[in-house]
Write an enzyme that holds these catalytic residues in place. Structure first.
Site, PDB file in Angstrom:
ATOM      1  N   GLY A 239       0.877  -1.318   0.182  1.00  0.00           N
ATOM      2  CA  GLY A 239      -0.039   0.176  -0.049  1.00  0.00           C
ATOM      3  C   GLY A 239       0.798   1.245  -0.110  1.00  0.00           C
ATOM      4  N   PRO A 276       4.409  -5.081  -1.526  1.00  0.00           N
ATOM      5  CG  PRO A 276       6.732  -4.418  -1.596  1.00  0.00           C
ATOM      6  CD  PRO A 276       5.797  -5.354  -0.922  1.00  0.00           C
ATOM      7  N   GLY A 277       3.482  -3.374  -4.561  1.00  0.00           N
ATOM      8  CA  GLY A 277       3.260  -3.744  -5.892  1.00  0.00           C
ATOM      9  C   GLY A 277       3.411  -2.409  -6.622  1.00  0.00           C
ATOM     10  NE  ARG A 278      -0.650   2.430  -6.040  1.00  0.00           N
ATOM     11  CZ  ARG A 278      -1.770   2.405  -6.672  1.00  0.00           C
ATOM     12  NH1 ARG A 278      -1.846   3.266  -7.705  1.00  0.00           N
ATOM     13  NH2 ARG A 278      -2.823   1.880  -6.247  1.00  0.00           N
ATOM     14  NE  ARG A 314      -3.396   3.899 -10.982  1.00  0.00           N
ATOM     15  CZ  ARG A 314      -3.369   5.117 -10.643  1.00  0.00           C
ATOM     16  NH1 ARG A 314      -2.956   6.057 -11.548  1.00  0.00           N
ATOM     17  NH2 ARG A 314      -3.490   5.492  -9.504  1.00  0.00           N
ATOM     18  CE1 TYR A 318      -9.636   2.645  -8.469  1.00  0.00           C
ATOM     19  CE2 TYR A 318      -7.715   2.517  -9.844  1.00  0.00           C
ATOM     20  CZ  TYR A 318      -8.779   1.833  -9.165  1.00  0.00           C
ATOM     21  OH  TYR A 318      -8.529   0.493  -8.935  1.00  0.00           O
ATOM     22  CB  CYS A 346     -17.430   5.644 -28.859  1.00  0.00           C
ATOM     23  SG  CYS A 346     -17.027   5.740 -30.539  1.00  0.00           S
ATOM     24  CD  GLU A 347     -17.939   4.348 -23.082  1.00  0.00           C
ATOM     25  OE1 GLU A 347     -18.940   5.113 -22.181  1.00  0.00           O
ATOM     26  OE2 GLU A 347     -18.522   3.323 -23.378  1.00  0.00           O
TER      27      GLU A 347
END
Length: 421
Positions: A239, A276-278, A314, A318, A346-347
């Site tokens: 995190g 940990p990843g991010r 992302r 988010y 198309c969004e």
């Protein structure tokens, strides 16, 4: 720190010019730096030096086999949340003894697969999962090593969609019920209680939530030992946040995070696991795209690029910020103008940035999204029938495609039209 720097006015990945990769693989593409991955892994090693520990990379952040092998060869374990991630970790050469299986919804098939293939521990999230795991392990003549994931009801002060340690979140067992569930676990024939697990969220930029959660884990560990449980591991989750902008405000460093661990649980004599990843992969990657058009709208300008929300979700999911930079360095003092950076999907949600100040850019010019190495390619889709973008790994002055862009024929070939149509 990362290894994406301008040299001679051109953005490089380590010693490779970004335009050289673009000419070879086309845009958009992801590119990862081996040196940055290794450096960030070693920062955690230094932070926990002197404590028995295992750093388990969170595969959900970046599951490319070459990235996993890079970290596994350095000694990293893996934190997985599905059978597919487990098999990816094994395919990258990581032994089961260094794999932790987390996740709130493990199926019986996934539990059996990991037991058969070898596992360091399961982080169990509910009583039904605990009982099913015992039943399966006992039927195989095994005892499954487990840590119960406890929910400490701590506000991680992060985005609501990536907070996992509050009482209203779906994750873990309420810490107030933990001792009763541990008592049940100890009585089950297929279970070997080895530790306690906690994880309160992602992209934390303050240390106090960690301190609160780890303090509760320390208190629980003492109580469990008094109850007769042998608690030898503490899985403290991941995190720790990363800087998504080039401002002077940076999240805490691994060394500071490690000090919190020492102060809260260091005296318990447990092996420490972190996930940990991010922090390891985030700033180790770029998403590189080309400009399609510059479109003048009513009162605003749109920079339309060939990357889209299906390639990097992302910002749409988010409201996340990524620094966007031209691959060719602008001259000092060059005028900037604001524009919305958007993709071709198309969004209306296919918007990466609004009113972002950028130098003038024309058709075919390259730009790069920084800090895109985590939760980028792994969250991509083929929405609007857009092929998944390739991934590239750089080491020094070499680069290799580590996931190729599928052809349209390959995409179409995955569908089957029934004979009766």
């Amino acid at each position: 720190m990362d290894h994406f720097l301008y040299r001679g006015g051109v953005l490089h990945a380590e010693d490779v010019p970004i335009p050289e990769i673009a000419a070879s693989v086309g845009t958009p593409f992801y590119v990862y730096s081996t040196a940055t991955l290794a450096r960030h892994y070693r920062l955690f090693q230094e932070a926990l030096a002197g404590l028995p520990h295992l750093i388990c990379f969170a595969v959900k952040a970046n599951g490319n086999l070459a990235v996993l092998k890079t970290l596994g060869d350095l000694g990293a374990g893996m934190d997985v949340v599905s059978a597919g991630e487990y098999l990816r970790a094994r395919a990258a050469g990581v032994p089961g003894s260094r794999i932790v299986f987390s996740g709130v919804g493990k199926t019986r098939g996934e539990l059996r697969l990991a037991l058969a293939g070898g596992i360091r521990q399961f982080n169990v999230e509910s009583e039904p999962e605990l009982r099913a795991l015992s039943e399966i392990a006992a039927s195989m003549g095994l005892r499954a090593p487990i840590a119960l994931r406890v929910n400490p009801d701590v506000d991680a002060k992060t985005h609501e969609k990536i907070a996992t340690g509050k009482s209203e979140n779906k994750f873990g067992i309420p810490i107030a019920r933990a001792r009763a569930v541990y008592a049940e676990a100890a009585a089950l024939p297929g279970i070997d209680v080895v530790g306690v697990d906690v994880h309160i969220g992602s992209q934390l930029t303050e240390l106090d939530p960690f301190r609160q959660a780890f303090g509760k884990v320390a208190e629980l560990t003492r109580a469990l030992r008094a109850d007769g449980h042998v608690i030898r591991r503490l899985d403290l989750g991941g995190g720790l946040g990363i800087p998504y902008t080039r401002s002077n405000e940076a999240p805490p460093l691994p060394l500071d995070y490690g000090q919190v661990i020492r102060e809260t649980v260091g005296a318990l004599g447990c092996e420490i696991e972190i996930e940990p990843g991010r922090f390891i992969a985030g700033n180790a990657g770029l998403l590189v795209a080309s400009v399609i058009w510059l479109k003048e709208g009513e009162g605003r300008r749109f920079l339309i690029i060939d990357a889209a929300m299906n390639d990097l979700a992302r910002p749409s999911m988010y409201g996340a910020h990524h620094d966007i930079v031209p691959v060719l360095e602008p001259a000092a003092g060059v005028e900037h103008a604001t524009c919305d950076v958007v993709g071709p999907v198309c969004e209306t949600g296919d918007t990466f940035a609004r009113a972002r100040a950028l130098p003038a850019m024309g058709e075919g010019e390259l730009l790069a999204f920084r800090s895109a190495g985590a939760y980028g390619a792994v969250m991509a889709s083929e929405y609007n029938a857009r092929p998944l973008v390739p991934e590239v790994l750089v080491r020094g002055d070499h680069f290799a495609v580590i996931r190729a862009r599928p052809s349209y024929d390959e995409m179409l070939g995955r569908d089957t039209i029934p004979a009766w149509l």
